[in-house]
Motif scaffolding. Structure first.
Motif, short mmCIF file in Angstrom:
data_model
loop_
_atom_site.label_atom_id
_atom_site.label_comp_id
_atom_site.label_asym_id
_atom_site.label_seq_id
_atom_site.Cartn_x
_atom_site.Cartn_y
_atom_site.Cartn_z
N THR A 1 0.83 -1.21 0.00
CA THR A 1 0.00 0.00 0.00
C THR A 1 0.86 1.26 0.00
N THR B 1 2.52 1.79 -3.44
CA THR B 1 1.55 2.30 -4.42
C THR B 1 1.23 3.77 -4.16
N MET B 2 1.10 4.13 -2.90
CA MET B 2 0.78 5.53 -2.57
C MET B 2 1.92 6.47 -2.98
N VAL C 1 -2.32 11.70 -6.38
CA VAL C 1 -3.14 11.82 -5.17
C VAL C 1 -3.35 13.27 -4.80
N GLU D 1 -5.96 13.03 -0.61
CA GLU D 1 -5.05 12.76 0.51
C GLU D 1 -5.74 12.02 1.65
N VAL E 1 -6.46 8.33 0.77
CA VAL E 1 -5.25 7.52 0.79
C VAL E 1 -4.75 7.33 2.21
N ARG E 2 -4.81 8.42 3.01
CA ARG E 2 -4.38 8.32 4.40
C ARG E 2 -5.23 7.29 5.15
N THR F 1 -6.73 4.71 3.86
CA THR F 1 -6.38 3.37 3.37
C THR F 1 -5.11 2.86 4.04
#
Length: 264
Positions: free
Chosen positions: A203, A206-207, A214, A220, A223-224, A226
């Motif tokens: 993860t 990927t981020m 993003v 943001e 994603v944070r 996740t």
């Protein structure tokens, strides 16, 4: 992957780790006997030092018996040193074999452009191989130490006061049974912890690769969330491993302290 196939693969891997290492294993068993000498002699020597020495008004003879105990401790320490060398001769090649397997797996997956990138490969090689190596070494050391200590202590007890075996053996066997029953849950939770750690690596990679996108999309917080979810999952898995590991203290109480209380 099928759990049965996973277990079969793990057993085959463990079997391959000791195949062709008969000399190291034979040396480990031989030096384990030397390592067991203090545990075997301690009860008898102390009893002789008291009964045949100090209580009989012969302190010199008592000191001689205690000197014999001290000499056996030195011999046992030398045996312990030699057993560690034999353990290393088995464990370190196993670690190297794991690294080869992990690297080969990553290389086989790399040419497949349709498959997602194996972003957990670095974590697998640098961290997870060490986790497996340490677990493997710990199991070998614990089993070897347990057999050395318990067998020599029981033999010494049989020589010194065989009637007390009735009080010692049942708790030891119960503690051993509890430990064996706890092995599978420990392995399951350890595996879940390792896989959760791999998911964090995947993860996060990927981020970072898509960080510009993003920010451009204002994602943001999503994603944070996740990444935080994966971190929380890994923390829960680690706590589960710690809980099961702490459960092993029950086996120490059953096998180590209950016999003492019963004898007293």
């Amino acid at each position: 992957m099928n759990p049965t196939r996973e277990r079969q693969g793990a057993m085959a891997l463990l079997a391959s780790s000791v195949r062709g290492r008969r000399r190291q294993l034979t040396g480990l068993a031989a030096w384990s006997v030397v390592q067991a000498l203090p545990a075997y002699l301690s009860g008898y020597v102390v009893a002789q030092a008291i009964d045949d020495g100090f209580l009989a008004g012969r302190p010199g003879r008592g000191l001689v018996w205690l000197g014999l105990l001290g000499a056996s401790l030195l011999v046992g320490a030398w045996g312990t040193r030699q057993t560690y060398e034999r353990l290393a001769a088995v464990v370190e090649p196993f670690r190297d074999h794991l690294v080869v397997i992990a690297v080969n797996g990553a290389l086989r997956r790399s040419p497949d452009l349709a498959a997602p990138a194996d972003t957990a490969a670095v974590a697998r090689v640098t961290q997870h191989v060490e986790i497996v190596r340490e677990a493997y070494a710990s199991v070998l050391m614990v089993v070897q130490g347990f057999l050395v200590t318990v067998v020599s202590a029981l033999l010494g007890l049989f020589t010194l006061a065989p009637v007390t075996l009735v009080l010692v053996l049942p708790p030891v066997l119960v503690g051993l049974a509890v430990f064996v029953l706890a092995l599978r849950p420990m392995a399951v939770r350890q595996r879940a912890s390792i896989l959760a750690d791999e998911r964090i690596a995947e993860t996060a990679t990927t981020m970072v690769r898509g960080l510009r996108d993003v920010v451009a999309c204002g994602a943001e917080e999503a994603v944070r969330a996740t990444v935080a979810e994966q971190i929380d999952a890994q923390a829960r898995a680690t706590r589960a491993v710690a809980t099961v590991t702490a459960f092993r203290s029950i086996t120490v109480v059953l096998g180590g302290w209950v016999p003492v209380v019963l004898i007293l």
